[in-house]
Design a protein around this motif. Structure first.
Motif, mmCIF file in Angstrom:
data_model
loop_
_atom_site.group_PDB
_atom_site.id
_atom_site.type_symbol
_atom_site.label_atom_id
_atom_site.label_comp_id
_atom_site.label_asym_id
_atom_site.label_seq_id
_atom_site.Cartn_x
_atom_site.Cartn_y
_atom_site.Cartn_z
ATOM 1 N N UNK A 1 15.177 8.109 -39.544
ATOM 2 C CA UNK A 1 16.497 9.089 -38.242
ATOM 3 C C UNK A 1 14.905 9.857 -36.972
ATOM 4 N N UNK A 2 15.702 10.288 -36.109
ATOM 5 C CA UNK A 2 14.983 10.607 -35.250
ATOM 6 C C UNK A 2 13.749 11.549 -35.677
ATOM 7 N N UNK A 3 13.829 12.726 -36.711
ATOM 8 C CA UNK A 3 13.080 13.197 -36.833
ATOM 9 C C UNK A 3 11.857 13.067 -37.877
ATOM 10 N N UNK A 4 11.655 11.234 -38.086
ATOM 11 C CA UNK A 4 10.333 10.502 -38.828
ATOM 12 C C UNK A 4 9.821 10.498 -37.903
ATOM 13 N N UNK B 1 20.611 14.446 -22.219
ATOM 14 C CA UNK B 1 21.440 14.612 -22.636
ATOM 15 C C UNK B 1 20.574 14.257 -23.229
ATOM 16 N N UNK B 2 20.777 14.804 -25.193
ATOM 17 C CA UNK B 2 20.432 15.079 -25.930
ATOM 18 C C UNK B 2 20.677 14.791 -26.811
ATOM 19 N N UNK B 3 19.897 14.723 -28.297
ATOM 20 C CA UNK B 3 19.848 14.319 -29.480
ATOM 21 C C UNK B 3 19.333 15.822 -30.697
ATOM 22 N N UNK B 4 19.784 14.628 -31.500
ATOM 23 C CA UNK B 4 19.510 15.877 -32.725
ATOM 24 C C UNK B 4 18.358 15.103 -33.852
ATOM 25 N N UNK B 5 17.261 15.977 -34.368
ATOM 26 C CA UNK B 5 16.689 15.193 -34.907
ATOM 27 C C UNK B 5 17.277 14.656 -36.201
ATOM 28 N N UNK C 1 16.986 17.922 -29.498
ATOM 29 C CA UNK C 1 17.699 19.832 -29.661
ATOM 30 C C UNK C 1 17.781 19.912 -31.067
ATOM 31 N N UNK C 2 17.429 21.621 -31.783
ATOM 32 C CA UNK C 2 18.155 21.390 -32.465
ATOM 33 C C UNK C 2 18.169 23.363 -32.681
#
Length: 133
Positions: free
Chosen positions: A8-11, A85-89, A111-112
């Motif tokens: 996932x993105x957070x990685x 445009x954004x994404x979640x972790x 963004x969270x």
């Protein structure tokens, strides 16, 4: 064994991100983009909420305004993209790869709860592919 489908993105997102404020002089922002060799950066309000993104493409408008019209460049708010445009972790990295293929966007703010927590770029996705595949 990790697979690309489980990442996932957070990685792979960057958590130390160059940011701007809407009231900042756009020429200062351009200088920061050039200095850090980045193609864009999130724009935050005083509370750390994302209010836009300033990209290289947005900055090209400065040349037209200042060059053709002979007026001072102005502030970031006059040039930034407001509906970023954004994404979640927790967004899967494969979904981000697909988004990059389908658009001209080079980086997404992560963004969270309305707050910027990082940024994911094409290069970050390539790093994930390189490490896992």
């Amino acid at each position: 064994m990790r697979t690309l489908g489980s990442v996932v993105v957070r990685d792979y997102m960057q958590t130390q991100v160059v940011t701007f404020t809407a009231d900042m002089e756009v020429m200062t922002a351009i200088n920061d983009l050039v200095k850090h060799r980045i193609s864009g950066a999130p724009v935050l309000d005083a509370d750390g909420n994302l209010v836009g993104v300033l990209s290289e493409k947005d900055c090209l408008k400065v040349a037209l305004t200042a060059g053709y019209e002979g007026v001072p460049a102005g502030i970031v708010a006059e040039y930034m993209t407001h509906d970023a445009l954004t994404v979640s972790p927790d967004t899967p990295i494969l979904e981000i790869a697909s988004r990059f293929l389908d658009s001209a966007v080079k980086r997404y703010p992560v963004v969270k709860s309305g707050k910027l927590v990082g940024q994911i770029s094409r290069a970050d996705v390539l790093r994930a592919i390189n490490e896992i595949c």
